[in-house]
Design a protein around this motif. Structure first.
Motif, PDB file in Angstrom:
ATOM      1  N   UNK A   1       0.836  -1.202   0.000  1.00 21.42           N
ATOM      2  CA  UNK A   1       0.000   0.000   0.000  1.00 21.42           C
ATOM      3  C   UNK A   1       0.869   1.249   0.000  1.00 21.42           C
ATOM      4  N   UNK A   2       1.812   1.301   0.923  1.00 18.18           N
ATOM      5  CA  UNK A   2       2.621   2.515   1.067  1.00 18.18           C
ATOM      6  C   UNK A   2       3.650   2.679  -0.052  1.00 18.18           C
ATOM      7  N   UNK A   3       3.833   1.641  -0.853  1.00 18.20           N
ATOM      8  CA  UNK A   3       4.668   1.783  -2.035  1.00 18.20           C
ATOM      9  C   UNK A   3       3.970   2.675  -3.066  1.00 18.20           C
ATOM     10  N   UNK A   4       2.648   2.675  -3.051  1.00 16.23           N
ATOM     11  CA  UNK A   4       1.875   3.454  -4.024  1.00 16.23           C
ATOM     12  C   UNK A   4       1.272   4.729  -3.428  1.00 16.23           C
ATOM     13  N   UNK A   5       0.927   4.675  -2.144  1.00 11.20           N
ATOM     14  CA  UNK A   5       0.218   5.803  -1.535  1.00 11.20           C
ATOM     15  C   UNK A   5       0.834   6.148  -0.185  1.00 11.20           C
ATOM     16  N   UNK A   6       1.305   7.391  -0.028  1.00 15.88           N
ATOM     17  CA  UNK A   6       1.917   7.777   1.245  1.00 15.88           C
ATOM     18  C   UNK A   6       0.936   7.762   2.422  1.00 15.88           C
ATOM     19  N   UNK A   7      -0.366   7.922   2.156  1.00 11.47           N
ATOM     20  CA  UNK A   7      -1.353   7.983   3.224  1.00 11.47           C
ATOM     21  C   UNK A   7      -2.699   7.507   2.715  1.00 11.47           C
ATOM     22  N   UNK A   8      -3.637   7.350   3.626  1.00 11.38           N
ATOM     23  CA  UNK A   8      -4.987   6.943   3.223  1.00 11.38           C
ATOM     24  C   UNK A   8      -5.638   8.014   2.361  1.00 11.38           C
ATOM     25  N   UNK A   9      -5.341   9.291   2.633  1.00 11.73           N
ATOM     26  CA  UNK A   9      -5.909  10.372   1.826  1.00 11.73           C
ATOM     27  C   UNK A   9      -5.491  10.255   0.359  1.00 11.73           C
ATOM     28  N   UNK A  10      -4.247   9.830   0.138  1.00 11.13           N
ATOM     29  CA  UNK A  10      -3.733   9.759  -1.233  1.00 11.13           C
ATOM     30  C   UNK A  10      -4.460   8.739  -2.095  1.00 11.13           C
ATOM     31  N   UNK A  11      -5.026   7.695  -1.469  1.00 11.20           N
ATOM     32  CA  UNK A  11      -5.723   6.685  -2.259  1.00 11.20           C
ATOM     33  C   UNK A  11      -7.043   7.244  -2.809  1.00 11.20           C
ATOM     34  N   UNK A  12      -7.527   8.343  -2.213  1.00 10.58           N
ATOM     35  CA  UNK A  12      -8.753   8.978  -2.708  1.00 10.58           C
ATOM     36  C   UNK A  12      -8.468   9.788  -3.971  1.00 10.58           C
ATOM     37  N   UNK A  13      -7.228  10.238  -4.106  1.00 10.20           N
ATOM     38  CA  UNK A  13      -6.841  11.073  -5.256  1.00 10.20           C
ATOM     39  C   UNK A  13      -5.673  10.420  -5.999  1.00 10.20           C
ATOM     40  N   UNK A  14      -5.877   9.246  -6.560  1.00  4.77           N
ATOM     41  CA  UNK A  14      -4.747   8.499  -7.123  1.00  4.77           C
ATOM     42  C   UNK A  14      -4.225   9.034  -8.447  1.00  4.77           C
ATOM     43  N   UNK A  15      -4.995   9.898  -9.092  1.00  2.00           N
ATOM     44  CA  UNK A  15      -4.651  10.306 -10.453  1.00  2.00           C
ATOM     45  C   UNK A  15      -4.086  11.712 -10.559  1.00  2.00           C
ATOM     46  N   UNK A  16      -4.058  12.451  -9.460  1.00  2.00           N
ATOM     47  CA  UNK A  16      -3.662  13.853  -9.556  1.00  2.00           C
ATOM     48  C   UNK A  16      -2.166  14.046  -9.805  1.00  2.00           C
TER      49      UNK A  16
END
Length: 247
Positions: free
Chosen positions: A50-65
């Protein structure tokens, strides 16, 4: 007769699987009640993945920005010096709306979630600010050496973001049913009319009057704006908006 075997459907990439798992849980349990452990368990991966792709839970909500911001930056960097700068930043903003429009279901789902969670709204504002900063930095380069060049760059960038967000919210409220390109073109048309080359002489600081062509549905209409040469740019913009509202 021999039967042919059918290959099982390919699994989505791990990043996409994490996003799908996260939003499934957000809808079922709520954002605050969902943990990273819950997400990785449903996706069938470990926390490290998970943390390889997203630094935090918030980041998974905005994966394309992050990708869209990189595309916008590259688009602006590839600019032709002969290109009109306001049109260029408006075209850059269109990239963002098209990113949303590529996946209407996900975008509308995210919009609903963000409205419900104050922390996500704050996160989204930080993302919007990064887009605005990219536009402003490009415009500062194009307006370098002009009177109030930095001010103009910042005001135009803010206007582009405001117009884009107005179009984006309209599209999201329609649940993706209205035409995205038509919506953003309408909104950004105001910015180009106000700040594009030859559109607002007063805003450039070189004239006290400017002529604006009327809306497309009334091509013969003309709005005349008269402003003091030393009027602050925000006042000129306010007068433009008032003039168009009454035209």
């Amino acid at each position: 007769m021999s039967s042919s075997s059918v290959a099982p459907p390919a699994k989505p990439p791990m990043r996409d699987a994490l996003v799908a798992a996260a939003f499934r849980l957000f809808v079922e349990r709520g954002y605050e009640q969902t943990t990273v452990d819950d997400i990785v368990a449903l996706a069938g991966v470990g926390r490290r993945s998970f943390f390889r792709y997203f630094p935090s839970k918030e980041d998974v909500v905005f994966p394309d920005h992050e990708g869209c911001l990189a595309d916008m930056t590259a688009f602006l960097a590839a600019d032709d010096p002969e290109c009109e700068p306001v049109r260029r930043v408006c075209d850059a903003a269109r990239l963002v709306l098209r990113m949303y429009a590529e996946n209407p279901t996900f975008s509308v789902q995210r919009y609903r979630l963000t409205k419900q969670v104050p922390g996500l709204r704050a996160y989204e504002l930080s993302v919007v600010w990064r887009y605005e900063r990219a536009l402003a930095e490009y415009l500062r380069g194009r307006y370098a050496g002009r009177p109030d060049g930095t001010l103009r760059a910042d005001v135009v960038a803010a206007a582009v973001v405001a117009a884009h967000n107005n179009a984006l919210r309209s599209w999201l409220r329609s649940e993706g049913r209205v035409d995205a390109d038509e919506t953003v073109d309408h909104a950004l048309g105001y910015v180009q009319a106000a700040f594009g080359t030859g559109a607002a002489g007063a805003a450039e600081g070189g004239a006290s009057a400017a002529l604006f062509g009327g809306p497309a549905e009334h091509p013969d209409d003309v709005v005349v704006l008269v402003s003091r040469r030393d009027a602050p740019l925000w006042r000129v913009v306010q007068e433009i908006e008032t003039a168009f509202g009454r035209a």
